[in-house]
Design a protein around this motif. Structure first.
Motif, PDB file in Angstrom:
ATOM      1  N   ARG A   1      51.831  43.014  43.995  1.00  0.00           N
ATOM      2  CA  ARG A   1      52.127  43.568  45.327  1.00  0.00           C
ATOM      3  C   ARG A   1      53.544  44.110  45.391  1.00  0.00           C
ATOM      4  N   ARG A   2      54.484  43.416  44.776  1.00  0.00           N
ATOM      5  CA  ARG A   2      55.869  43.884  44.761  1.00  0.00           C
ATOM      6  C   ARG A   2      55.967  45.205  43.995  1.00  0.00           C
ATOM      7  N   TRP A   3      55.304  45.307  42.835  1.00  0.00           N
ATOM      8  CA  TRP A   3      55.304  46.552  42.065  1.00  0.00           C
ATOM      9  C   TRP A   3      54.724  47.696  42.888  1.00  0.00           C
ATOM     10  N   LEU A   4      53.628  47.429  43.605  1.00  0.00           N
ATOM     11  CA  LEU A   4      53.022  48.457  44.452  1.00  0.00           C
ATOM     12  C   LEU A   4      53.979  48.866  45.567  1.00  0.00           C
ATOM     13  N   ASN A   5      54.565  47.901  46.213  1.00  0.00           N
ATOM     14  CA  ASN A   5      55.483  48.169  47.321  1.00  0.00           C
ATOM     15  C   ASN A   5      56.722  48.941  46.856  1.00  0.00           C
ATOM     16  N   ASP A   6      57.208  48.641  45.649  1.00  0.00           N
ATOM     17  CA  ASP A   6      58.394  49.302  45.107  1.00  0.00           C
ATOM     18  C   ASP A   6      58.083  50.645  44.445  1.00  0.00           C
ATOM     19  N   GLY A   7      56.807  50.981  44.315  1.00  0.00           N
ATOM     20  CA  GLY A   7      56.423  52.240  43.687  1.00  0.00           C
ATOM     21  C   GLY A   7      56.386  52.183  42.166  1.00  0.00           C
TER      22      GLY A   7
ATOM     23  N   ARG B   1      48.160  52.300  47.025  1.00  0.00           N
ATOM     24  CA  ARG B   1      48.503  52.348  48.446  1.00  0.00           C
ATOM     25  C   ARG B   1      47.866  51.184  49.170  1.00  0.00           C
ATOM     26  N   LYS B   2      48.405  50.932  50.331  1.00  0.00           N
ATOM     27  CA  LYS B   2      47.927  49.835  51.157  1.00  0.00           C
ATOM     28  C   LYS B   2      47.037  50.412  52.253  1.00  0.00           C
TER      29      LYS B   2
ATOM     30  N   THR C   1      45.190  45.401  52.578  1.00  0.00           N
ATOM     31  CA  THR C   1      44.835  45.282  51.172  1.00  0.00           C
ATOM     32  C   THR C   1      45.475  46.386  50.347  1.00  0.00           C
ATOM     33  N   TRP C   2      46.052  46.008  49.212  1.00  0.00           N
ATOM     34  CA  TRP C   2      46.615  46.985  48.290  1.00  0.00           C
ATOM     35  C   TRP C   2      45.552  47.420  47.291  1.00  0.00           C
TER      36      TRP C   2
END
Length: 57
Positions: free
Chosen positions: A18-24, A29-30, A34-35
């Motif tokens: 989730r952190r990797w997704l949030n940081d790009g 995408r969320k 849910t990611w």
């Protein structure tokens, strides 16, 4: 995705993903709460040949 692409010993935690997704750092995408990981973009990682092959599918 973690189970599909990572070995048991190196599988990142859900929090890390989730952190990797949030940081790009991981494409996705969320939607709602849910990611979702964009596996095609992650596998291609800028490789033009891979991108073309994935687009043709």
């Amino acid at each position: 995705m973690a189970e599909k692409y990572f070995d048991k010993a190196s599988k990142p935690s859900e929090v890390t993903m989730r952190r990797w997704l949030n940081d790009g750092k991981l494409p996705g995408r969320k939607i709602g709460g849910t990611w979702y990981v964009d596996e095609h973009a992650w596998l291609a990682d800028g490789n033009e040949l891979v991108l073309r092959v994935l687009e043709d599918q």
